[in-house]
Design an enzyme around this catalytic site. Sequence first.
Site, mmCIF file in Angstrom:
data_model
loop_
_atom_site.group_PDB
_atom_site.id
_atom_site.type_symbol
_atom_site.label_atom_id
_atom_site.label_comp_id
_atom_site.label_asym_id
_atom_site.label_seq_id
_atom_site.Cartn_x
_atom_site.Cartn_y
_atom_site.Cartn_z
ATOM 1 N N ASP A 562 87.635 3.325 56.917
ATOM 2 C CA ASP A 562 87.060 3.192 58.280
ATOM 3 C C ASP A 562 87.258 1.591 58.654
ATOM 4 O O ASP A 562 87.807 0.781 58.055
ATOM 5 C CB ASP A 562 85.525 3.755 58.375
ATOM 6 C CG ASP A 562 84.606 2.694 57.467
ATOM 7 O OD1 ASP A 562 84.990 1.839 56.912
ATOM 8 O OD2 ASP A 562 83.550 3.490 57.326
ATOM 9 N N ASP A 563 86.713 1.242 60.199
ATOM 10 C CA ASP A 563 86.773 -0.086 60.524
ATOM 11 C C ASP A 563 85.778 -0.924 59.761
ATOM 12 O O ASP A 563 85.244 -1.551 60.886
ATOM 13 C CB ASP A 563 86.867 0.132 61.926
ATOM 14 C CG ASP A 563 88.032 0.851 62.306
ATOM 15 O OD1 ASP A 563 89.057 0.695 61.774
ATOM 16 O OD2 ASP A 563 87.807 1.732 63.421
#
Length: 692
Positions: A562-563
């Site tokens: 994910d980020d």
Amino acid sequence: PTNHLRHVESMKTLLSGAGNISILNAVILGEALASEENDLVFPSEKFSVQAHVPSPEKYLEMYRRSIEDPAGFWADIASEFYWKQKWSEQIYYENLDIRKGNIKIEWFKDGITNISYNCLDRHVEAGNGDKIAIYWEGNEPGFDGTLTYTQLLHQVCQLANYLKDIGVRKGDAVVVYLPMLMELPITMLACARIGAVHSVVFAGFSAESLAQRIMDCKPNVVITCNAVKRGSKTIYLKDIVDASLKESSQNGVFVDVCLTYENQSAMKREDTKWLDRRDIWWQDVVPQYPTTCAVEWVDAEDPLFLLYTSGSTGKPKGVLHTTGGYMVYTATTFNYAFDYKPSDVYWCTADCGWITGHSYVTYGPMLNGATVLVYEGAPNYPDPGRCWDIVDKYKVSIFYTAPTLVRALMRDGDQYVTRYSRKSLRVLGSVGEPINPSAWRWFFNLVGDSRCPISDTWWQTETGGFMITPLPGAWPQKPGSTTFPFFGVQPVIVDEKGVELEGECSGYLCVKSSWPGAFRTLYGDHERYETAYFKPFPGYYFSGDGCSRDKNGYHWLTGRVDDVINVSGHRIGTAEVESALVLHPQCAEAAVVGVEHEVKGQGIYAFVTLVDGVPYSEELRKSLIAIVRNQIGAFAAPDKIHWAPGLPKTRSGKIMRRILRKIASSQLDEFGDTSTLADPNVVDQLIDLADS
Ligand code: WTA
């Protein structure tokens, strides 16, 4: 071999799911593995025979029971703790499947206990009050202190009495902004004793971040100290707290008391800025209180603490852990993963401001009555030999740290290690990010003299305790692999559609069914809890990590999908850094990606688009970095600012981070499909500006 195979066969029918079967194949056929693999590192016979789990067979037996009969498995362990009242018949309740309704996890419901009592009173009452609970080593060599379990209990009670006296009640939040002084675990245990919910904020966070957390959980009390020395630097913590309290009061959140410990080695009280109606010196009040304090008995599902962590959106998430399950889980994982023995001296280099310090500086070890070393300073001060100096000084036997420190010390040179004996070391540990095989081998061969197994523990703020971890002594290790799941944990690897993958595979790491240490919600935002962790792959908890499983069933973590980036083991959301950058008046837009970094694991690489007409300058670059320091903390400062006249976006305006990651890591010929870009010229412009 026939015995082994029978075992595998019976296990195959018992446990469904590819993960489990490959685990079995791997651990049972360990000998076969050895001949075909040359990267296996076996525990010594001498170590294995004395270990809690001395063989794959023993692990299997226990693992099987933990999956087949979780109620029985965990009840047996939980019974070793003190419960004022036993849990109700159904030991746990879980719904992890969003399709079946709201996510809910409960363990030991209706059990009444207190974790502080189990960490302290239980040992003192058993006659172990004179055992050292904490060895404290100051930043300056020669500056140290100790507390026995009885002394620790007394100090915890004094602070608990003070907190009660000023009106802190069960369920109230207390924000703690302290460095690694003994007062930090004391504060955590004092809060737990009276049922207050501590929220420790890592003392490297900025005033802005601290204010954000204070405004979210609205404490009446903040506990801090005036200053601390780390290495040769003095950090003025009280000033940071002052600024954050100013900010929170401007937003309608008022803190009544700021209890401040006078850390004389760093700063005198005369030099500390003071607000009489709010600020109180710890030393002026706490020692006057009685050294006994009745315990507030709490339900197993009453909250124990809040710890904010980064997610893929800007706002940090308040991970909430409750009492009973967390207690049982941290104690058990500590005991097995480090093969803990009462004679051990244990040192975890993590700060209590992160989950590792919660579960494996304070709660896990102290629930086991362990002797814990707490180090105030920087690991390379006054020189890169300090860690091994401390190991020799206290005869540390279990040393738990992060790959980033291993890599940094490796770079500083072997001579700093070899000049110390280190013969007290027995078990090493690693956490926070994948450990690259070369760092693993250096840690194993040089630091541990090829004698100490390494427990590379994969887990998260959310999981409360270890999830996939070696049990030293049980099976051979592969450098860089976290090996197999802990008891009661069923990791699964799924593809992007959420289909469980079998055998040798690679995909998204999820967990099937709950474990006692799991977080129960995000504070004040159960919906975000469900959306972030349980909706991506219905039926499972989604970790946010990528993982592969090799043909022998060993797990290999490959980093966040994910980020979220992982800088020196610190979790940072790219969105948090971007929000900080765009606060700069001359920044129009920012996009942040992680990039490989030799020491930190990942570095922060920021693409910045300036407001029209503003020229690039070194000064501007510095002020952009400064704004991130001020908004989040120094540990989140970008390593690189890359000027970006424009960002690669799709026609619908979505930034294509894939392309930015490639540019950041100079993989200029691997962009893949760029046909969906609104303006393909942007990419060339970015490449042109790469070295400016
Ligand atoms: C990463 C820290 C590989 C992972 C306890 C996870 C690891 C994130 C390991 C959680 C490991 C932690 N090998 N990666 N042994 N341990 N991670 O919440 O990406 O600060 O999702 O908890 O660190 O970070 P957190």
